[in-house]
Design a protein around this motif. Structure first.
Motif, PDB file in Angstrom:
ATOM      1  N   LEU A 245       0.830  -1.199   0.000  1.00 27.96           N
ATOM      2  CA  LEU A 245       0.000   0.000   0.000  1.00 27.96           C
ATOM      3  C   LEU A 245       0.870   1.258   0.000  1.00 27.96           C
ATOM      4  CD1 LEU A 245      -2.927   1.235   0.333  1.00 27.96           C
ATOM      5  CD2 LEU A 245      -2.346   1.376   2.751  1.00 27.96           C
ATOM      6  N   LYS A 246       1.912   1.275   0.799  1.00 29.54           N
ATOM      7  CA  LYS A 246       2.793   2.444   0.865  1.00 29.54           C
ATOM      8  C   LYS A 246       3.497   2.688  -0.465  1.00 29.54           C
ATOM      9  CE  LYS A 246       3.746   2.114   5.800  1.00 29.54           C
ATOM     10  NZ  LYS A 246       4.794   1.903   6.809  1.00 29.54           N
ATOM     11  N   VAL A 247       3.920   1.621  -1.132  1.00 31.65           N
ATOM     12  CA  VAL A 247       4.615   1.765  -2.417  1.00 31.65           C
ATOM     13  C   VAL A 247       3.658   2.336  -3.466  1.00 31.65           C
ATOM     14  CG1 VAL A 247       5.682   0.481  -4.307  1.00 31.65           C
ATOM     15  CG2 VAL A 247       6.359   0.014  -1.948  1.00 31.65           C
ATOM     16  N   VAL A 248       2.451   1.800  -3.544  1.00 29.79           N
ATOM     17  CA  VAL A 248       1.469   2.306  -4.506  1.00 29.79           C
ATOM     18  C   VAL A 248       1.084   3.742  -4.159  1.00 29.79           C
ATOM     19  CG1 VAL A 248      -0.878   1.991  -5.407  1.00 29.79           C
ATOM     20  CG2 VAL A 248       0.605   0.014  -5.072  1.00 29.79           C
ATOM     21  N   PHE A 249       0.930   4.030  -2.882  1.00 26.71           N
ATOM     22  CA  PHE A 249       0.601   5.384  -2.435  1.00 26.71           C
ATOM     23  C   PHE A 249       1.702   6.365  -2.854  1.00 26.71           C
ATOM     24  CE2 PHE A 249       0.226   8.882   0.540  1.00 26.71           C
ATOM     25  CZ  PHE A 249      -1.143   9.071   0.629  1.00 26.71           C
ATOM     26  N   ALA A 250       2.959   5.989  -2.649  1.00 23.94           N
ATOM     27  CA  ALA A 250       4.079   6.854  -3.037  1.00 23.94           C
ATOM     28  C   ALA A 250       4.084   7.089  -4.544  1.00 23.94           C
ATOM     29  CB  ALA A 250       5.398   6.237  -2.588  1.00 23.94           C
ATOM     30  N   TRP A 251       3.801   6.044  -5.299  1.00 25.66           N
ATOM     31  CA  TRP A 251       3.766   6.181  -6.757  1.00 25.66           C
ATOM     32  C   TRP A 251       2.695   7.181  -7.177  1.00 25.66           C
ATOM     33  CZ3 TRP A 251       6.761   5.425 -10.688  1.00 25.66           C
ATOM     34  CH2 TRP A 251       6.234   5.498 -11.973  1.00 25.66           C
ATOM     35  N   LYS A 252       1.515   7.058  -6.591  1.00 21.67           N
ATOM     36  CA  LYS A 252       0.430   7.970  -6.935  1.00 21.67           C
ATOM     37  C   LYS A 252       0.728   9.396  -6.451  1.00 21.67           C
ATOM     38  CE  LYS A 252      -2.846   6.975  -8.901  1.00 21.67           C
ATOM     39  NZ  LYS A 252      -3.017   7.055 -10.359  1.00 21.67           N
ATOM     40  N   ALA A 253       1.390   9.539  -5.319  1.00 16.51           N
ATOM     41  CA  ALA A 253       1.734  10.869  -4.814  1.00 16.51           C
ATOM     42  C   ALA A 253       2.701  11.567  -5.767  1.00 16.51           C
ATOM     43  CB  ALA A 253       2.338  10.768  -3.413  1.00 16.51           C
ATOM     44  N   CYS A 254       3.620  10.823  -6.334  1.00 17.19           N
ATOM     45  CA  CYS A 254       4.597  11.400  -7.266  1.00 17.19           C
ATOM     46  C   CYS A 254       4.001  11.631  -8.650  1.00 17.19           C
ATOM     47  CB  CYS A 254       5.806  10.477  -7.400  1.00 17.19           C
ATOM     48  SG  CYS A 254       6.800  10.309  -5.920  1.00 17.19           S
ATOM     49  N   HIS A 255       3.028  10.835  -9.013  1.00 13.83           N
ATOM     50  CA  HIS A 255       2.545  10.791 -10.392  1.00 13.83           C
ATOM     51  C   HIS A 255       2.017  12.127 -10.908  1.00 13.83           C
ATOM     52  CE1 HIS A 255       0.834   9.226 -14.044  1.00 13.83           C
ATOM     53  NE2 HIS A 255      -0.336   9.757 -13.710  1.00 13.83           N
ATOM     54  N   PHE A 256       1.132  12.785 -10.184  1.00 18.04           N
ATOM     55  CA  PHE A 256       0.493  13.992 -10.709  1.00 18.04           C
ATOM     56  C   PHE A 256       1.507  15.085 -11.011  1.00 18.04           C
ATOM     57  CE2 PHE A 256      -1.163  18.260  -9.994  1.00 18.04           C
ATOM     58  CZ  PHE A 256      -2.087  18.324 -11.024  1.00 18.04           C
ATOM     59  N   PHE A 257       2.333  15.422 -10.043  1.00 21.33           N
ATOM     60  CA  PHE A 257       3.281  16.516 -10.257  1.00 21.33           C
ATOM     61  C   PHE A 257       4.339  16.144 -11.288  1.00 21.33           C
ATOM     62  CE2 PHE A 257       1.688  17.875  -6.029  1.00 21.33           C
ATOM     63  CZ  PHE A 257       1.224  19.122  -6.403  1.00 21.33           C
ATOM     64  N   ALA A 258       4.785  14.901 -11.290  1.00 17.69           N
ATOM     65  CA  ALA A 258       5.796  14.479 -12.266  1.00 17.69           C
ATOM     66  C   ALA A 258       5.219  14.505 -13.680  1.00 17.69           C
ATOM     67  CB  ALA A 258       6.313  13.085 -11.924  1.00 17.69           C
ATOM     68  N   SER A 259       4.045  13.959 -13.862  1.00 19.99           N
ATOM     69  CA  SER A 259       3.451  13.968 -15.203  1.00 19.99           C
ATOM     70  C   SER A 259       3.026  15.381 -15.596  1.00 19.99           C
ATOM     71  CB  SER A 259       2.272  12.991 -15.282  1.00 19.99           C
ATOM     72  OG  SER A 259       1.221  13.417 -14.473  1.00 19.99           O
TER      73      SER A 259
ATOM     74  N   ARG B  26       5.992  17.066 -16.967  1.00 18.99           N
ATOM     75  CA  ARG B  26       6.393  16.498 -18.252  1.00 18.99           C
ATOM     76  C   ARG B  26       5.481  16.963 -19.391  1.00 18.99           C
ATOM     77  NH1 ARG B  26       6.553  11.592 -16.632  1.00 18.99           N
ATOM     78  NH2 ARG B  26       4.451  11.059 -17.251  1.00 18.99           N
ATOM     79  N   ASP B  27       4.168  16.994 -19.167  1.00 26.44           N
ATOM     80  CA  ASP B  27       3.255  17.306 -20.266  1.00 26.44           C
ATOM     81  C   ASP B  27       2.740  18.746 -20.260  1.00 26.44           C
ATOM     82  OD1 ASP B  27       1.288  17.362 -18.304  1.00 26.44           O
ATOM     83  OD2 ASP B  27       0.408  15.449 -18.873  1.00 26.44           O
ATOM     84  N   GLY B  28       3.201  19.577 -19.346  1.00 24.51           N
ATOM     85  CA  GLY B  28       2.819  20.977 -19.332  1.00 24.51           C
ATOM     86  C   GLY B  28       1.556  21.291 -18.546  1.00 24.51           C
ATOM     87  N   THR B  29       0.957  20.293 -17.925  1.00 28.92           N
ATOM     88  CA  THR B  29      -0.259  20.510 -17.148  1.00 28.92           C
ATOM     89  C   THR B  29      -0.003  21.444 -15.969  1.00 28.92           C
ATOM     90  OG1 THR B  29      -1.006  18.296 -17.743  1.00 28.92           O
ATOM     91  CG2 THR B  29      -2.127  19.351 -15.915  1.00 28.92           C
TER      92      THR B  29
END
Length: 175
Positions: A8-22, A25-28
């Protein structure tokens, strides 16, 4: 149960990083920063999104923790450990500590994931740093309470957000 919490912690960390990282990358992120939304509202929105996404899994795993805790209580009752009020208090304190630690861990993962996703050019590096700092480091430093390690790291990550998001995205790293 511990493997499930780690997953759960690993998936949570991935999702926490995902929005700002993507978003970087894509200009959002640049588009989002041109709206009247404040930096606080953007971060709060991400925290609420994580809460919505992970409330059910945390509750399901929390139920499994409660079942394990109840098993510990029954075992202690059978062995006569809970004959005193002190024994019962120890069991209750351990259960409360585990819940509080989990919530603190998730909060720390969110803030550290946000920060590293904003300042690291590669999403994988942000995720790796988040996992190493908020999951692996407290595990290695097991002699210190997990709450202490992640509490300090949470303060570190939240302090980084004293700058506005535009400054962070432009490469400024220290407030």
């Amino acid at each position: 149960i511990h493997v499930a919490w780690l997953s759960l912690k690993v998936v949570f960390a991935w999702k926490a990083c995902h929005f700002f990282a993507s978003g970087r990358r894509d200009g959002t992120m640049e588009l989002l920063l041109t709206t009247p939304a404040t930096d606080f509202e953007i971060v709060r929105g991400q925290l609420l999104g994580l809460r919505q996404l992970f409330t059910r899994p945390v509750l399901v795993l929390g139920l499994s923790l409660a079942v394990a805790w109840a098993g510990s209580v029954l075992t202690a009752l059978n062995e006569g450990f809970l004959g005193s009020m002190g024994g019962l208090m120890v069991v209750v304190a351990v259960g409360a500590y585990q819940w509080f630690t989990l919530l603190l861990d998730l909060h720390t993962l969110a803030w550290m994931g946000f920060w590293f996703a904003l300042v690291e050019p590669k999403p994988g590096v942000a995720f790796t740093k988040t996992i190493l700092r908020a999951v692996v480091t407290p595990f290695i430093l097991f002699c210190l309470p997990n709450m202490l390690v992640n509490g300090l790291q949470l303060n570190w990550a939240r302090d980084r957000f004293r700058m506005n998001l535009k400054s962070i995205l432009q490469g400024a790293r220290d407030p």
